[in-house]
Motif scaffolding. Structure first.
Motif, PDB file in Angstrom:
ATOM      1  N   PHE A  16       0.606  -0.976  -0.121  1.00 55.54           N
ATOM      2  CA  PHE A  16       0.142   0.144   0.249  1.00 55.54           C
ATOM      3  C   PHE A  16       0.477   1.293  -0.417  1.00 55.54           C
ATOM      4  O   PHE A  16       0.454   2.277  -0.544  1.00 55.54           O
ATOM      5  CB  PHE A  16      -0.521   0.204   1.428  1.00 55.54           C
ATOM      6  N   ALA A  17       2.248   1.090   1.225  1.00 55.57           N
ATOM      7  CA  ALA A  17       2.857   2.732   1.156  1.00 55.57           C
ATOM      8  C   ALA A  17       3.492   3.117  -0.072  1.00 55.57           C
ATOM      9  O   ALA A  17       3.458   4.213  -1.097  1.00 55.57           O
ATOM     10  CB  ALA A  17       3.616   2.367   2.352  1.00 55.57           C
ATOM     11  N   GLN A  18       3.759   1.876  -1.077  1.00 55.84           N
ATOM     12  CA  GLN A  18       4.668   2.048  -2.047  1.00 55.84           C
ATOM     13  C   GLN A  18       4.294   2.230  -3.229  1.00 55.84           C
ATOM     14  O   GLN A  18       3.783   3.568  -3.791  1.00 55.84           O
ATOM     15  CB  GLN A  18       5.679   0.287  -2.105  1.00 55.84           C
ATOM     16  N   LEU A  19       2.130   1.970  -3.148  1.00 57.16           N
ATOM     17  CA  LEU A  19       1.665   2.082  -4.766  1.00 57.16           C
ATOM     18  C   LEU A  19       1.376   3.683  -4.418  1.00 57.16           C
ATOM     19  O   LEU A  19       1.004   4.485  -5.329  1.00 57.16           O
ATOM     20  CB  LEU A  19       0.765   1.307  -4.179  1.00 57.16           C
ATOM     21  N   ARG A  57      -7.073  -0.201   0.214  1.00 58.36           N
ATOM     22  CA  ARG A  57      -7.142   0.715   0.877  1.00 58.36           C
ATOM     23  C   ARG A  57      -6.564   2.024  -0.176  1.00 58.36           C
ATOM     24  O   ARG A  57      -7.129   3.692   0.106  1.00 58.36           O
ATOM     25  CB  ARG A  57      -5.895   0.571   1.275  1.00 58.36           C
ATOM     26  N   LEU A  58      -6.515   1.396  -1.145  1.00 57.49           N
ATOM     27  CA  LEU A  58      -5.769   2.730  -2.336  1.00 57.49           C
ATOM     28  C   LEU A  58      -7.288   3.256  -2.300  1.00 57.49           C
ATOM     29  O   LEU A  58      -7.144   4.551  -3.329  1.00 57.49           O
ATOM     30  CB  LEU A  58      -4.583   2.966  -3.590  1.00 57.49           C
ATOM     31  N   GLN A  59      -8.037   2.995  -2.743  1.00 63.75           N
ATOM     32  CA  GLN A  59      -9.747   2.986  -3.220  1.00 63.75           C
ATOM     33  C   GLN A  59      -9.985   3.867  -2.532  1.00 63.75           C
ATOM     34  O   GLN A  59     -11.107   4.830  -2.651  1.00 63.75           O
ATOM     35  CB  GLN A  59     -10.243   1.727  -3.615  1.00 63.75           C
ATOM     36  N   GLN A  60     -10.202   3.287  -0.596  1.00 65.40           N
ATOM     37  CA  GLN A  60     -10.680   4.262  -0.134  1.00 65.40           C
ATOM     38  C   GLN A  60     -10.259   5.395   0.280  1.00 65.40           C
ATOM     39  O   GLN A  60     -11.005   6.346   0.891  1.00 65.40           O
ATOM     40  CB  GLN A  60     -10.561   3.328   1.560  1.00 65.40           C
ATOM     41  N   LEU A  61      -8.803   6.292  -0.386  1.00 67.34           N
ATOM     42  CA  LEU A  61      -8.332   6.705   0.033  1.00 67.34           C
ATOM     43  C   LEU A  61      -8.783   7.775  -1.494  1.00 67.34           C
ATOM     44  O   LEU A  61      -7.777   9.499  -0.887  1.00 67.34           O
ATOM     45  CB  LEU A  61      -6.641   7.136  -0.167  1.00 67.34           C
ATOM     46  N   GLY A  62      -8.765   7.678  -1.854  1.00 69.54           N
ATOM     47  CA  GLY A  62      -9.395   8.250  -2.974  1.00 69.54           C
ATOM     48  C   GLY A  62      -8.910   8.239  -4.217  1.00 69.54           C
ATOM     49  O   GLY A  62      -8.412   9.233  -4.851  1.00 69.54           O
ATOM     50  N   LEU A  63      -7.642   7.247  -4.325  1.00 70.56           N
ATOM     51  CA  LEU A  63      -6.293   7.718  -5.044  1.00 70.56           C
ATOM     52  C   LEU A  63      -6.761   6.651  -6.673  1.00 70.56           C
ATOM     53  O   LEU A  63      -5.686   7.015  -7.786  1.00 70.56           O
ATOM     54  CB  LEU A  63      -5.039   6.873  -4.660  1.00 70.56           C
ATOM     55  N   VAL A  64      -7.568   5.278  -6.685  1.00 70.29           N
ATOM     56  CA  VAL A  64      -7.417   4.885  -7.420  1.00 70.29           C
ATOM     57  C   VAL A  64      -9.093   4.462  -7.248  1.00 70.29           C
ATOM     58  O   VAL A  64      -9.637   4.458  -6.648  1.00 70.29           O
ATOM     59  CB  VAL A  64      -6.760   3.151  -7.653  1.00 70.29           C
TER      60      VAL A  64
END
Length: 233
Positions: A16-19, A57-64
């Motif tokens: 998650f952190a790297q992506l 988790r990336l989707q929850q943050l609005g990143l993907v």
């Protein structure tokens, strides 16, 4: 793009952190398609479950955004992300690709705090007014222990924001202090001028207790902008 294999402990956290960092730093641009789960699992040397959790988790943050057909497209964080992204980065020691993230968060805290103090003076129930002066005195008694004062200051401001009756301010306040005894990861030493201004906190409490909204806003402004105007030593 090459990714570093990750330790076996908390593998989804590392993926998650790297992506996340690849997206916010611009290595992946908006509308780019991320590699598929199988390809990412091979690049990170992890199982697909860890990759799937990281993407969630990336989707929850609005990143993907996961598109039809399973493709994962990168979103523009400036349009889709919220405060959760800033807190995720601040608490992990990373920064957004913008200057002065801590300054920006402190400025937001000041904007919310000033109006919350004004509204609290106008709307607070009698019970809050009765308890506020005692809370300030408990806060003052902790001087000069800055970490302890920082914790007490959070509790004091939570009471003030609650007293404002503004739910949006309360939710923003929760995001700004979540997981840290300050704003994001700001050490209390950075806020020494604010925390040690016991007289200013007493004036703020008095203005709220006596219902003087404009005065409460001015006192809050002086306190909450001290970390922005006082040189760091």
């Amino acid at each position: 793009m090459a990714f570093a294999p990750v330790p076996r402990a908390s593998v989804s956290d590392h993926v998650f952190a790297q992506l996340r960092d690849a997206i916010v730093s611009g290595r992946y641009r908006p509308e780019d398609t991320l590699p598929g789960e199988r390809e990412l699992a091979a690049a990170f040397a992890v199982n697909r479950h860890a990759v799937r959790e990281a993407l969630r988790r990336l989707q929850q943050l609005g990143l993907v955004r996961v598109s039809q057909g399973g493709a994962t497209r990168v979103l523009d964080w400036r349009v889709h992300a919220g405060l959760d992204l800033a807190l995720s980065l601040a608490q992990s020691g990373d920064v957004l690709p913008v200057e002065n993230l801590v300054r920006d968060m402190l400025e937001m805290r000041a904007c919310i705090g000033v109006d919350a103090a004004r509204l609290c003076a106008e709307r607070a129930p009698d019970e809050l007014r009765r308890n506020l002066v005692a809370m300030v005195e408990e806060f003052a008694a902790l001087a000069p222990d800055l970490p302890a004062m920082g914790e007490a200051n959070i509790a004091l401001w939570r009471r003030i924001v609650n007293g404002s009756g503004n739910t949006a301010y309360l939710l923003a306040f929760n995001s700004l202090v979540a997981g840290a005894v300050a704003v994001g990861d700001v050490p209390p030493e950075r806020r020494a001028a604010e925390l040690l201004d016991v007289a200013g906190h007493r004036r703020l409490a008095e203005a709220i207790v006596t219902g003087r909204g404009a005065d409460a806003g001015r006192e809050a402004y002086d306190l909450l902008t001290a970390a922005l105007t006082t040189p760091i030593t």
